[in-house]
Scaffold this active site. Structure first.
Site, short mmCIF file in Angstrom:
data_model
loop_
_atom_site.label_atom_id
_atom_site.label_comp_id
_atom_site.label_asym_id
_atom_site.label_seq_id
_atom_site.Cartn_x
_atom_site.Cartn_y
_atom_site.Cartn_z
CG ASP A 40 -3.14 7.96 -27.74
OD1 ASP A 40 -2.17 7.30 -27.32
OD2 ASP A 40 -3.46 8.00 -28.95
CD GLU A 42 -1.39 4.86 -31.22
OE1 GLU A 42 -0.26 5.25 -31.57
OE2 GLU A 42 -2.45 5.23 -31.75
NE ARG A 98 -11.62 -19.38 -23.14
CZ ARG A 98 -11.97 -18.71 -22.04
NH1 ARG A 98 -12.71 -19.31 -21.12
NH2 ARG A 98 -11.57 -17.47 -21.86
CE LYS A 199 -17.59 -28.43 -19.95
NZ LYS A 199 -16.45 -27.70 -19.43
CG ASP A 225 -10.23 -28.21 -17.71
OD1 ASP A 225 -9.87 -28.51 -18.86
OD2 ASP A 225 -11.35 -27.69 -17.48
CG ASP A 229 -13.06 -17.45 -17.97
OD1 ASP A 229 -12.91 -16.50 -17.19
OD2 ASP A 229 -13.51 -17.30 -19.13
CB THR A 230 -16.86 -18.26 -14.84
OG1 THR A 230 -17.14 -19.59 -15.27
CG2 THR A 230 -16.99 -17.30 -16.00
C1 R5P Z 1 -13.38 -25.83 -21.60
O1 R5P Z 1 -13.42 -26.50 -22.60
C2 R5P Z 1 -12.14 -25.58 -20.82
O2 R5P Z 1 -11.31 -26.69 -20.79
C3 R5P Z 1 -12.48 -25.14 -19.41
O3 R5P Z 1 -13.16 -26.19 -18.77
C4 R5P Z 1 -13.32 -23.91 -19.42
O4 R5P Z 1 -12.75 -22.91 -20.22
C5 R5P Z 1 -13.48 -23.37 -18.00
O5 R5P Z 1 -14.31 -22.25 -18.03
P1 R5P Z 1 -15.10 -21.79 -16.75
O6 R5P Z 1 -14.14 -21.74 -15.60
O7 R5P Z 1 -15.65 -20.43 -17.14
O8 R5P Z 1 -16.22 -22.75 -16.51
#
Ligand code: R5P
Length: 318
Positions: A40, A42, A98, A199, A225, A229-230
């Protein structure tokens, strides 16, 4: 019979490649471990060797899906019930970091939830890399070592740009929270100047650049950094830097998540190259064509070796 002081190292399914590389660095065989599923879905795990009285290091990044976190918790529980002497949760990418404060009504502090879970199941310590915010260490009552990827990025930059100098290069933080990291990195590279992107984040994963603070005109900009993510933050930072006259833009980011349309939007950006580490696996088909992965394994392996033999870790931060 003497005590068994071997480094016993194993992983969940999110960090199999790192396990292999770290084991190679340490010159040890990984502990035979089964990580699978019931029909299933798990999770079912089993440590298939005796680890009684051993110091055990369990490597597992906790990027989505949430199963990665559960695997880690179940492995820690299995190690505890197998009478391991100590259990280090080695979390190259520490997910759910985060949300680290209550910055809106009725939101959780997910980083604290993770800390509670790890401690409750029996982790004796945590080793991680570029934790989203240093103060998350304080959510734990066990030792937390937070490595920085800076040494591997430094090596990369020095090889790529043998003529690094204060006039032609600038280190950029894409937000105020990353200023400390950028300053540290700039110092390690011979006191390069830094710039900062001011920003605004109207919604999660949406970043609007308000201003570039610092001189970037005619310079090669190197953005540092913790997470991509995106890709929205770094893309809008790169566009702002280009508009302010930066000649080339390089991006050095520890954790490459690359969700949603990250690949497309980053390929369609003024960024020359994106360098990430291998804290997150399985993202190969989501990587933009300008991305390049370098390994953090030796740094993590050395940290494990030092923890195991009770040596100082501070040399890894110099
Ligand atoms: C934010 O505080 C982090 O340091 C990154 O800048 C953030 O998580 C990046 O996210 P994304 O690629 O979605 O803009």
């Amino acid at each position: 019979m003497g005590k068994d002081e071997r480094i016993r190292i194993l992983s969940g399914s999110a960090s199999v490649q790192l396990l292999e590389k770290i084991s190679r660095y340490l010159g040890v065989e990984p502990v035979d471990t089964y990580v699978g599923r019931f029909s299933d879905g798990e999770i079912r795990v089993q440590i298939r060797e005796n680890i009684r009285g051993n110091n055990v290091y369990i490597i597992q990044s906790t990027n989505p899906p949430g199963d990665n976190i559960l695997e880690l918790l179940l492995l820690i529980d299995a190690a505890k019930r197998a009478s391991a002497k100590s259990i280090a949760a080695v979390i190259p990418y520490f997910g759910y970091a985060r949300q680290d404060r209550k910055d809106a009504p009725r939101v959780p502090i997910s980083a604290k939830v993770m800390a509670n879970l790890l401690q409750t199941v029996g982790a004796s310590r945590v080793l991680t890399v570029d934790l989203h915010a240093d103060q998350i260490q304080g959510f734990f009552d066990i030792p937390v070592d937070n490595l920085y990827a800076i040494p591997v990025f430094k090596e990369y930059v020095e090889k790529k740009f043998p003529d690094l100098n204060r006039d032609d290069f600038v280190i950029v933080s894409p937000d105020a929270g990353g200023t400390r990291r950028a300053r540290l990195f700039a110092r390690k590279l011979g006191d390069l100047p830094i710039a900062l992107i001011d920003k605004r984040r109207p919604r999660p994963n949406v970043a609007e650049v308000m201003n570039v603070i610092g001189d970037v005109k005619g310079k090669v900009a190197i953005i540092v950094d913790d997470i991509i993510d995106t890709g929205n933050s770094v893309r809008s930072a790169a566009m702002a830097l280009k508009e302010k006259g930066a000649t080339e833009i390089y991006v050095l980011i520890t954790h490459g998540i690359f969700s949603g349309r990250a690949k497309e939007i980053l390929d369609d950006s003024p960024i020359n190259e994106i360098v990430i580490t291998d804290t997150i696996e399985g993202n190969e088909d989501r990587l933009p064509s300008k991305a390049r992965k370098i390994s953090i394994a030796d740094l993590m392996g050395e940290a494990i070796r030092r923890i195991h033999y009770s040596e100082s870790l501070s040399v890894l931060f110099l």
